[in-house]
Design an enzyme around this catalytic site. Structure first.
Site, PDB file in Angstrom:
ATOM      1  N   HIS A  65       0.849  -1.190   0.000  1.00 15.75           N
ATOM      2  CA  HIS A  65       0.000   0.000   0.000  1.00 15.75           C
ATOM      3  C   HIS A  65       0.884   1.239   0.000  1.00 15.75           C
ATOM      4  O   HIS A  65       2.011   1.216   0.500  1.00 15.75           O
ATOM      5  CB  HIS A  65      -0.927  -0.002   1.223  1.00 15.75           C
ATOM      6  CG  HIS A  65      -1.983   1.053   1.146  1.00 15.75           C
ATOM      7  ND1 HIS A  65      -1.767   2.348   1.564  1.00 15.75           N
ATOM      8  CD2 HIS A  65      -3.260   1.009   0.688  1.00 15.75           C
ATOM      9  CE1 HIS A  65      -2.866   3.055   1.368  1.00 15.75           C
ATOM     10  NE2 HIS A  65      -3.783   2.271   0.838  1.00 15.75           N
ATOM     11  N   GLU A 108      -3.569   2.918  -7.593  1.00 13.69           N
ATOM     12  CA  GLU A 108      -4.044   4.089  -6.859  1.00 13.69           C
ATOM     13  C   GLU A 108      -3.075   5.253  -7.068  1.00 13.69           C
ATOM     14  O   GLU A 108      -1.992   5.253  -6.483  1.00 13.69           O
ATOM     15  CB  GLU A 108      -4.128   3.807  -5.359  1.00 13.69           C
ATOM     16  CG  GLU A 108      -5.114   2.749  -4.941  1.00 13.69           C
ATOM     17  CD  GLU A 108      -5.193   2.663  -3.418  1.00 13.69           C
ATOM     18  OE1 GLU A 108      -6.249   2.989  -2.869  1.00 13.69           O
ATOM     19  OE2 GLU A 108      -4.184   2.296  -2.783  1.00 13.69           O
TER      20      GLU A 108
END
Length: 221
Positions: A92, A140
């Site tokens: 992430h 993302e």
């Protein structure tokens, strides 16, 4: 998991801890049961085992480490599996890893029969991650994370191009998109662009009514 997947990351938000976390998980379970859309959650680590036992929804860890044994404070993949999780986020943007670490974590996930959701920030990294054959690549753009500006509206090309790049490497790897996802329209646009679902956080976890947001997210699927 069936497609599309809506995966809610609780991060380390206060709103995603304790009783509030349970309310979000309960809402996700209810909306998933009623809509038939798969809703997964990535709660904080202390909640993994109880949530896996209590809720009939897919539970993911927010991170795993490709280690076991004398490594205090690490999160081995086998521990996540033993807790009852179906998978884990890897790399992430708030917990970045090297390419070698990403590969090792994907392999650890496979060895322990866990799905892997490798987060990326652009088309090139998405293609590189796909070479490790994770379950999902979740692209993302970091500048849009938590911004309230949906990637599906602000940068649809990164979704379309990431899907193409990933599928060129492996047709088996699924693609999620994230950053600013907040409505059913965002989810539908992402799916129409070829994504297999979305990864999101604050729009659900920080919402005054998480159930209402979740209902909106699945409303156009």
């Amino acid at each position: 998991m069936s497609s599309p997947l809506i995966l809610v990351n609780f991060k380390s938000y206060r709103e995603g801890a304790g009783n509030a976390a349970g309310q979000i998980a309960s809402a996700a379970e209810l909306v998933m049961q009623e809509s038939g859309v798969t809703i997964g959650i990535a709660p904080q680590f202390v909640e993994l085992h109880p949530f896996c036992k209590h809720y009939e929804i897919p539970v993911y860890a927010q991170h795993i480490d490709a280690v076991e044994g004398a490594f205090t404070g690490r999160i081995p993949a086998f521990t996540v599996r033993a807790a009852g999780c179906v998978g884990s986020l890897i790399n992430h943007s708030e917990r970045r890893l090297t390419i070698a670490e990403i590969e090792a974590c994907v392999e650890a996930a496979k060895f322990n029969h866990l799905e892997s959701v490798v987060c990326t920030n652009n088309v090139g990294v998405s293609a590189a991650a796909a070479a490790f054959s994770p379950t999902y690549v979740a692209v993302e753009p970091p500048e849009l994370i938590g911004s309230g500006i949906s990637v599906a509206k602000a940068d649809p090309d990164i979704i379309r191009n990431s899907v193409a790049a990933v599928k060129k490497i492996s047709s088996d790897v699924k693609v999620l998109c994230g950053a600013g996802i907040q409505s059913g329209e965002c989810v539908k646009t992402a799916v129409d662009l070829g994504a297999d679902g979305v990864l999101l956080a604050s729009s659900v976890v920080k919402a005054k009514d998480p159930e209402a947001v979740l209902r909106d997210l699945v409303s156009l699927l």
